[in-house]
Design an enzyme around this catalytic site. Sequence first.
Site, PDB file in Angstrom:
ATOM      1  CG  HIS A 170      -8.982  -2.815 -30.869  1.00 45.60           C
ATOM      2  ND1 HIS A 170      -7.718  -2.907 -31.387  1.00 45.60           N
ATOM      3  CD2 HIS A 170      -8.863  -3.012 -29.536  1.00 45.60           C
ATOM      4  CE1 HIS A 170      -6.873  -3.177 -30.403  1.00 45.60           C
ATOM      5  NE2 HIS A 170      -7.526  -3.240 -29.272  1.00 45.60           N
TER       6      HIS A 170
ATOM      7  CB  CYS B   7      -4.860  -1.346 -28.083  1.00 45.77           C
ATOM      8  SG  CYS B   7      -5.388  -2.305 -26.668  1.00 45.77           S
TER       9      CYS B   7
END
Lengths: 395, 239
Positions: B196, B91
Amino acid sequence: MKSARLAVATFAGNCAGWASQVAGRGRGETIRGRVLLAVDPSALSKLAANRDIVLVSGTNGKTTTTANLAKILADGTDESVSTSEFGANMTAGIASVLMQQPAHRLVVLECDELYLPAMYDALKPKVIVLLNLSRDQLHRTGEVRKIANLWQNTFTGDDVTLVIDRDDPFLEFAANQAGHVLRVSFGGRRHPDAATCPQCANLLDWTTGDYACNCGLGSTLAQVRADHRLNGPARNTVLAIEAARLMGAIVPVELASDLTAQAPDRIAKYDVSGVSVPTRLAKNPESWRGALAGITASNVILSVNARGIDGLDTSWLWDVDYSPLKGKTVICTGQRRLDAAYRLSVQGIAVEVAQDFAHAVEIAGSDVEAIASYTAFQDLAAAQLGIKGATGGRS
Amino acid sequence: MSLTIVRLYHDLLGTYGDQGNAEVLVHRAQARGIDVELVEVTPHEPVPTSGDIYLLGGGEDGPQTVALEMLRTDGGLTAAVNSGASVFAVCAGFQLIGTRLPNSQGRTIDGLGLVDVETIYTDEPRCVGELVIRYSQTITQPIMTGFENHQGRSVLGAGVTPLGHVLSGIGNGRDGVDCVRPEGVHVAKVFGTYMHGPALVRNPALADAVLEGACGPLAEYVDEFAEALAAERRTTLWP
Ligand SMILES: [Zn+2]
């Protein structure tokens, strides 16, 4: 004077709430408020006019602190206080509380973090208690500093007093444009999510046990200094007492220290096939840490869901240290039991997996305690009341 | 055999549980009898250049910019990658190893340039939700899952291969120069992803791919909980 439209709206809302209760859909709080607002969208401001309102918001402990504050305020003023029940903390739930006892001057309301700006505008509260901000439901609220920003942009006037824990950099930032702030210090403690400054994003200096930033955030003088050994629920009680005093309640010093010593924690006792299971609600890393620290039983059930209110992303399971569970029998259940079980096994904690809560209790036998995520906790409460499915609001 | 895993700036890039990636790599390497050292580098500490695998996690916009400037000034990560180290970046970490990205004020700044990926600012809706991808490498079970939560969209340069292709969710959010619906990046030993979960927790095959990049073929190892979790997520999200 009550407007005719408000009267019709109140009647319609009460009918819907009653019908919902009769139909067995829980307490009818939210539906009652929803109907009221559909009939009269300005009902909130009208119901709030000429009343003295306190709002309670923040990541953890809203429901407990709201109930606690309402009681302290009622005892300290000898007046009846209207207050939120069942954690219904968005527009409709708040409307429902306001319409039920319109004659009560004093009102204590729980408010969702993201709804706080709108509720502040509509209700014109006298006092707002801001409980600690920490990571929660990342998929919904985004990031902690976004809420702090939202609040800072909201509280720029001097028509309300904010009550905050000044050891929390997010709250200090949220309150730093506000006209009136009552700061309570608990002696400083490192915030798990505030490595960087909420104002300028540079690294905060925590070396003194307190925080400071080159941009100027930090080290604000507190009007109230409290014991640094207090846990989360006790710290929230201290803030509730200060808010009650601002609203005119008499809370003698000895009573205040008794109240703080017996700070209520959110533990429900569920009876599952004859076994009493004290169950703690935990919904984000900070509340899991608190719940784990309170476990004394040798058999522990962890029930983890990831439905709406729980937050859809379970990554945070890896931000919690489960070492208080070492040596205990741990059983994971809930929709995301495998996420929890794998996380614990990697930390070297022996773990079993159960299909559902009843099965977990069967494996655990006696001397058992549980920690449940939000919807898992609601399901247990609903099962206990014989209601199908989860009801109620959120905290 | 020994392996050094370097976890970078957890305080800045650890908002979404991504340190689980470090724990899983350590766990799976140790299960193969590999001697593992996990090095934690905090902000302002020098980044060692002798690590085998460097981990970067997700973080908020402000801390992401702070971390990027520190890594740029330090130079250790770039030097390590130039001499063959592996990177697994998630990310905000994925965005900052690229060529360009928006800073916390929305202005475009240079990234570390470890891979040819440009992240652009957009006011399109934030990408939040479960992500399912088909891994680009040929393996027995190529379906991988994670939870994405990002605003930026990432464009892969010419010849740059993604980590996988999106089956469900958004991923990079823009087609690459040579690929459609890409997710993440995988060039040599540099991995980037929006997953994630944490990503290596939910995808044991990906964890092994990262380990093999650093220490060669691994012995067979099955962790029942890891496989059960990966399968549960896969069958729930991509039935
Ligand atoms: Zn600052």
